[in-house]
Scaffold this active site. Sequence first.
Site, PDB file in Angstrom:
ATOM      1  N   GLU A 114       0.800  -1.224   0.000  1.00 36.56           N
ATOM      2  CA  GLU A 114       0.000   0.000   0.000  1.00 36.56           C
ATOM      3  C   GLU A 114       0.838   1.283   0.000  1.00 36.56           C
ATOM      4  OE1 GLU A 114      -2.744  -0.191   3.267  1.00 36.56           O
ATOM      5  OE2 GLU A 114      -4.001  -1.658   2.276  1.00 36.56           O
TER       6      GLU A 114
ATOM      7  N   GLU B 283      -5.989  -8.227   0.853  1.00 34.16           N
ATOM      8  CA  GLU B 283      -6.536  -7.806   2.151  1.00 34.16           C
ATOM      9  C   GLU B 283      -7.990  -7.414   1.966  1.00 34.16           C
ATOM     10  OE1 GLU B 283      -4.700  -4.611   4.303  1.00 34.16           O
ATOM     11  OE2 GLU B 283      -2.700  -5.476   4.103  1.00 34.16           O
TER      12      GLU B 283
HETATM   13  O1  IFM Z   1      -3.986  -2.795   9.202  1.00 30.90           O
HETATM   14  C1  IFM Z   1      -3.948  -2.284   7.892  1.00 30.90           C
HETATM   15  C2  IFM Z   1      -2.813  -2.917   7.120  1.00 30.90           C
HETATM   16  O2  IFM Z   1      -1.593  -2.745   7.752  1.00 30.90           O
HETATM   17  C3  IFM Z   1      -2.733  -2.304   5.745  1.00 30.90           C
HETATM   18  N1  IFM Z   1      -4.010  -2.352   5.092  1.00 30.90           N
HETATM   19  C4  IFM Z   1      -5.169  -1.897   5.809  1.00 30.90           C
HETATM   20  C5  IFM Z   1      -5.235  -2.554   7.173  1.00 30.90           C
HETATM   21  C6  IFM Z   1      -6.465  -2.040   7.946  1.00 30.90           C
HETATM   22  O3  IFM Z   1      -6.365  -0.672   8.132  1.00 30.90           O
END
Ligand code: IFM
Length: 449
Positions: free
Chosen positions: A174, A361
Amino acid sequence: MNKVETSFLHKDQFGQDFLWGVSTAAFQTEGAHDADGKGSSIWDVFTSQKGKIKNGHHALTACDFYNSYQNDIDLINELNIPNFRFSISWPRIMPTGIHPINQAGIDYYNKIIDSLLASGIEPWITLYHWDLPHDLEVKGGWTNRESVKWFSEYVAVCALYFGDRVKNWMVINEPSVFTGAGYFLGIHAPGKKGITNYLKAMHHVTLATVAGAKSLRKLVPEANIGTTFSCTHIEPFSQTPKDIEAAKRVDTLLNRTFIEPILGLGYPQADLPVLKKLNNYILEDDLNNLAFDFDFIGLQCYTREVVKASLLIPYIGAELISAEKRNVIATEMGWEVYPPALYHVLKKFNNYNIKKIIVTENGAAFPDILKNGKVYDIKRTHYIQDHLEQILKAKQDGYNVDGYFVWSLTDNFEWAEGYNARFGLIHVDFDTQQRTIKHSGLWFRDFLS
Ligand code: IFM
């Protein structure tokens, strides 16, 4: 344990090759912040500063994954989850960010990899999930162009030590989030602010993503190499030309700025004029080094954003209208629960030439309560089911999507939110480190069985 009520979803609907997994990250789970020679990261420093993290929380121990990894791997096994995504802490294996390496750190990740493989669980490594070695930040961190070289050397170390057993790799997690929050807004580590820091970090991280991927390809030719992007479905607040234009700019910033250069399309400067300032940092040869043929792209989508034009917000001329203001259902993070966002995002990213798309994710934070030894997190169970339905719909409509990883295995340290935002399939009592599989975890277990 008893079987848990199921939705109409069935794993087979997604196909035999569809990948199922769960994701975590080093800083959010490991703790052991200075154990066995580990160096400090920018997050160790940031969390030690007053007022940066809600309720003064820190991650000195976090989920104690450093010591309890075997127990958590057993739980992954118990949940029938075949793929585990975790990140390497750069300062744990290279305390100052550059050579020499810390053998104890290498040994630790070797134990995790070996234990996963012994349990029949496929390891998926994220090389950078935000915990830059502090010593490199002292030299400017991602704002320093040298960061591309530091990162490539670190990747080479990981490739050499772990590449004999690990097939699946994600280079950077990210980039839009950690550069935006950490180098523009200053609300994440290292707490830097301003457009100059942000644009420099943006360009160097983009170069590092490609340099890291190339280094991995050279040293582990068979590796399955991806990188992950945060993405969001964007809608204008109204159908006025101003709001539609504002939504386009936000879409460019949040969804296009980081992925387009690595796909060989360059920075989308025409749709977001502030990106033209990047030309101050782009050197002549860079344009030949901005793209890489990734085996897969990881998409991480949690919600949608609704956007209104606003002259008050510099550079972008747009504001995000919060879920609270729109009076819609939201998670503990304040993110609207809007499962169709995932469908829209999959459809949108299918327009690019990407070999494989994996949802690396997706998940939700809710204030779970442990009662009589159980956590009945029905909202999270439904959140996951509803998002899986959207994936299925995307697949049935012919869009490419090859896997789904839940964020996250256990409740963990949610950056500036501390421990208030619980994302786990497994509840963690942070006083005792006791784990309890939540209803969502039991549902996922049965779904995967
Ligand atoms: O916890 C985070 C993760 O580290 C990166 N993506 C989003 C998740 C939730 O905010």
